[in-house]
Write a protein that holds these residues in place. Structure first.
Motif, PDB file in Angstrom:
ATOM      1  N   PHE A 199      42.479  41.588  39.081  1.00 50.53           N
ATOM      2  CA  PHE A 199      41.685  42.646  39.698  1.00 50.53           C
ATOM      3  C   PHE A 199      41.023  43.454  38.593  1.00 50.53           C
ATOM      4  CE2 PHE A 199      40.526  46.058  42.462  1.00 50.53           C
ATOM      5  CZ  PHE A 199      40.571  45.541  43.753  1.00 50.53           C
ATOM      6  N   LEU A 200      39.696  43.418  38.560  1.00 47.70           N
ATOM      7  CA  LEU A 200      38.956  44.099  37.514  1.00 47.70           C
ATOM      8  C   LEU A 200      38.004  45.130  38.120  1.00 47.70           C
ATOM      9  CD1 LEU A 200      37.969  41.005  35.323  1.00 47.70           C
ATOM     10  CD2 LEU A 200      39.892  42.565  34.966  1.00 47.70           C
ATOM     11  N   THR A 201      38.017  46.333  37.567  1.00 47.47           N
ATOM     12  CA  THR A 201      37.087  47.360  38.003  1.00 47.47           C
ATOM     13  C   THR A 201      37.071  48.495  36.987  1.00 47.47           C
ATOM     14  OG1 THR A 201      36.461  48.855  39.809  1.00 47.47           O
ATOM     15  CG2 THR A 201      38.812  48.640  39.338  1.00 47.47           C
ATOM     16  N   SER A 202      36.005  49.238  37.015  1.00 46.74           N
ATOM     17  CA  SER A 202      35.901  50.477  36.245  1.00 46.74           C
ATOM     18  C   SER A 202      34.811  51.311  36.895  1.00 46.74           C
ATOM     19  CB  SER A 202      35.569  50.196  34.774  1.00 46.74           C
ATOM     20  OG  SER A 202      34.316  49.532  34.656  1.00 46.74           O
ATOM     21  N   LEU A 203      34.816  52.587  36.616  1.00 42.87           N
ATOM     22  CA  LEU A 203      33.848  53.479  37.248  1.00 42.87           C
ATOM     23  C   LEU A 203      32.422  53.032  36.951  1.00 42.87           C
ATOM     24  CD1 LEU A 203      35.543  56.934  36.563  1.00 42.87           C
ATOM     25  CD2 LEU A 203      35.375  55.730  38.746  1.00 42.87           C
ATOM     26  N   GLY A 204      31.645  52.824  38.003  1.00 37.87           N
ATOM     27  CA  GLY A 204      30.244  52.445  37.864  1.00 37.87           C
ATOM     28  C   GLY A 204      29.981  50.969  37.695  1.00 37.87           C
ATOM     29  N   ASN A 205      31.028  50.137  37.706  1.00 40.58           N
ATOM     30  CA  ASN A 205      30.844  48.709  37.420  1.00 40.58           C
ATOM     31  C   ASN A 205      31.359  47.779  38.507  1.00 40.58           C
ATOM     32  OD1 ASN A 205      29.594  48.859  34.758  1.00 40.58           O
ATOM     33  ND2 ASN A 205      31.565  49.687  34.077  1.00 40.58           N
ATOM     34  N   GLY A 206      31.523  48.275  39.728  1.00 38.54           N
ATOM     35  CA  GLY A 206      31.902  47.398  40.825  1.00 38.54           C
ATOM     36  C   GLY A 206      33.350  46.944  40.743  1.00 38.54           C
ATOM     37  N   VAL A 207      33.683  45.968  41.614  1.00 37.78           N
ATOM     38  CA  VAL A 207      35.052  45.457  41.709  1.00 37.78           C
ATOM     39  C   VAL A 207      35.008  43.931  41.759  1.00 37.78           C
ATOM     40  CG1 VAL A 207      37.129  45.369  43.143  1.00 37.78           C
ATOM     41  CG2 VAL A 207      35.853  47.499  42.951  1.00 37.78           C
ATOM     42  N   SER A 208      35.951  43.304  41.055  1.00 38.82           N
ATOM     43  CA  SER A 208      36.106  41.855  41.094  1.00 38.82           C
ATOM     44  C   SER A 208      37.564  41.525  41.374  1.00 38.82           C
ATOM     45  CB  SER A 208      35.673  41.232  39.760  1.00 38.82           C
ATOM     46  OG  SER A 208      36.001  39.848  39.726  1.00 38.82           O
ATOM     47  N   MET A 209      37.816  40.723  42.406  1.00 43.48           N
ATOM     48  CA  MET A 209      39.161  40.281  42.758  1.00 43.48           C
ATOM     49  C   MET A 209      39.188  38.754  42.750  1.00 43.48           C
ATOM     50  SD  MET A 209      41.283  40.875  46.329  1.00 43.48           S
ATOM     51  CE  MET A 209      40.164  39.788  47.258  1.00 43.48           C
ATOM     52  N   ASP A 210      40.088  38.166  41.978  1.00 39.96           N
ATOM     53  CA  ASP A 210      40.186  36.711  41.858  1.00 39.96           C
ATOM     54  C   ASP A 210      41.625  36.299  42.150  1.00 39.96           C
ATOM     55  OD1 ASP A 210      39.632  34.099  41.400  1.00 39.96           O
ATOM     56  OD2 ASP A 210      39.307  34.274  39.252  1.00 39.96           O
ATOM     57  N   ILE A 211      41.828  35.592  43.258  1.00 40.56           N
ATOM     58  CA  ILE A 211      43.169  35.207  43.709  1.00 40.56           C
ATOM     59  C   ILE A 211      43.319  33.690  43.667  1.00 40.56           C
ATOM     60  CG2 ILE A 211      44.702  35.138  45.720  1.00 40.56           C
ATOM     61  CD1 ILE A 211      43.530  37.837  46.519  1.00 40.56           C
ATOM     62  N   HIS A 212      44.446  33.219  43.133  1.00 44.61           N
ATOM     63  CA  HIS A 212      44.781  31.795  43.105  1.00 44.61           C
ATOM     64  C   HIS A 212      46.122  31.604  43.802  1.00 44.61           C
ATOM     65  CE1 HIS A 212      41.706  30.468  40.071  1.00 44.61           C
ATOM     66  NE2 HIS A 212      41.707  31.775  39.860  1.00 44.61           N
TER      67      HIS A 212
END
Length: 236
Positions: free
Chosen positions: A211-224
């Motif tokens: 789970f990657l995110t930071s203020l102003g840079n959206g969200v990325s969720m990668d599940i395996h």
């Protein structure tokens, strides 16, 4: 006698496990009801009340307002009502059945993404390459996707959502990315029920999540999630 004792112990253990599962399910339902009631009170109810008060004030002072003043006030009411409508969409999407019924995961995701496209201004990209998976995996990934979409609608202020669903030889991957405002992940881990719920579902499936995110840079969720193949139908 030893066999009978062992069977009795196993039976008791199974009953206790089932009772714990029922109690846990009941507690989850109670938590969801409280959360929905709180969300309705904190968002839609207050927004509708504010709109009602503004319209009431306008009706009482209509004769003394200039055209520009009236237009400004009506635009403010329109904005509040639009936000209330969006909040209701989030809740209705979240309240969809957690199970797919007769749909596959691919079909279920297509359904809620089509609804998202029809009822919001978010552009959706959906890439999939997948067959039918074990039901427990499909139901949990479907609920995870719902949770992510609800958070995107409610908090992200995003204009684009990308969804990737891919089945590989030994695992299935669900990746979701939005271009919203992002958030402080360290704070969210402590405060966000939705994020905790996603992590618990991934853990139940013996999967991994990035789970990657930071203020102003959206969200990325990668599940395996691993897939265990059986002898008869290729999957357990």
């Amino acid at each position: 006698m030893r066999l009978s004792t062992k069977v009795n112990r196993l039976t008791t253990s199974l009953q206790n496990t089932e009772n714990a599962r029922i109690l846990n399910s009941q507690e989850i339902v109670k938590q969801e009801r409280r959360r929905i009631a709180r969300d309705l009170h904190d968002t839609v109810s207050q927004e509708l009340f504010a709109s009602s008060m503004m319209i009431s004030g306008l009706s009482q002072s209509l004769d003394g307002l200039e055209t520009d003043q009236l237009k400004t006030q009506l635009l403010a009411v329109e904005e509040i009502l639009g936000k209330a409508q969006n909040d209701l969409r989030v809740m209705l999407l979240h309240l969809r059945p957690t199970e797919l019924e007769d749909r596959t995961l691919e079909q279920g995701l297509a359904m809620i993404l089509r609804e998202l496209t029809d009822k919001s201004n978010i552009g959706v990209t959906y890439h999939k390459s997948i067959g039918k998976l074990p039901k427990v995996i499909e139901d949990n990934l479907f609920r995870i996707a719902q949770e992510f979409i609800s958070n995107t609608l409610k908090h992200a202020q995003a204009t684009r959502l990308e969804v990737y669903l891919q089945e590989k030889e030994t695992e299935v991957e669900l990746k979701m990315v939005d271009n919203g405002r992002g958030f402080d992940l360290n704070v969210a881990r402590e405060l966000s029920y939705g994020l905790t719920n996603i992590q618990e579902r991934v853990d139940d499936l013996a999967g991994t999540m990035t789970f990657l995110t930071s203020l102003g840079n959206g969200v990325s969720m990668d599940i395996h999630v691993p897939i265990v193949k059986g002898k008869e139908d290729g999957k357990n």
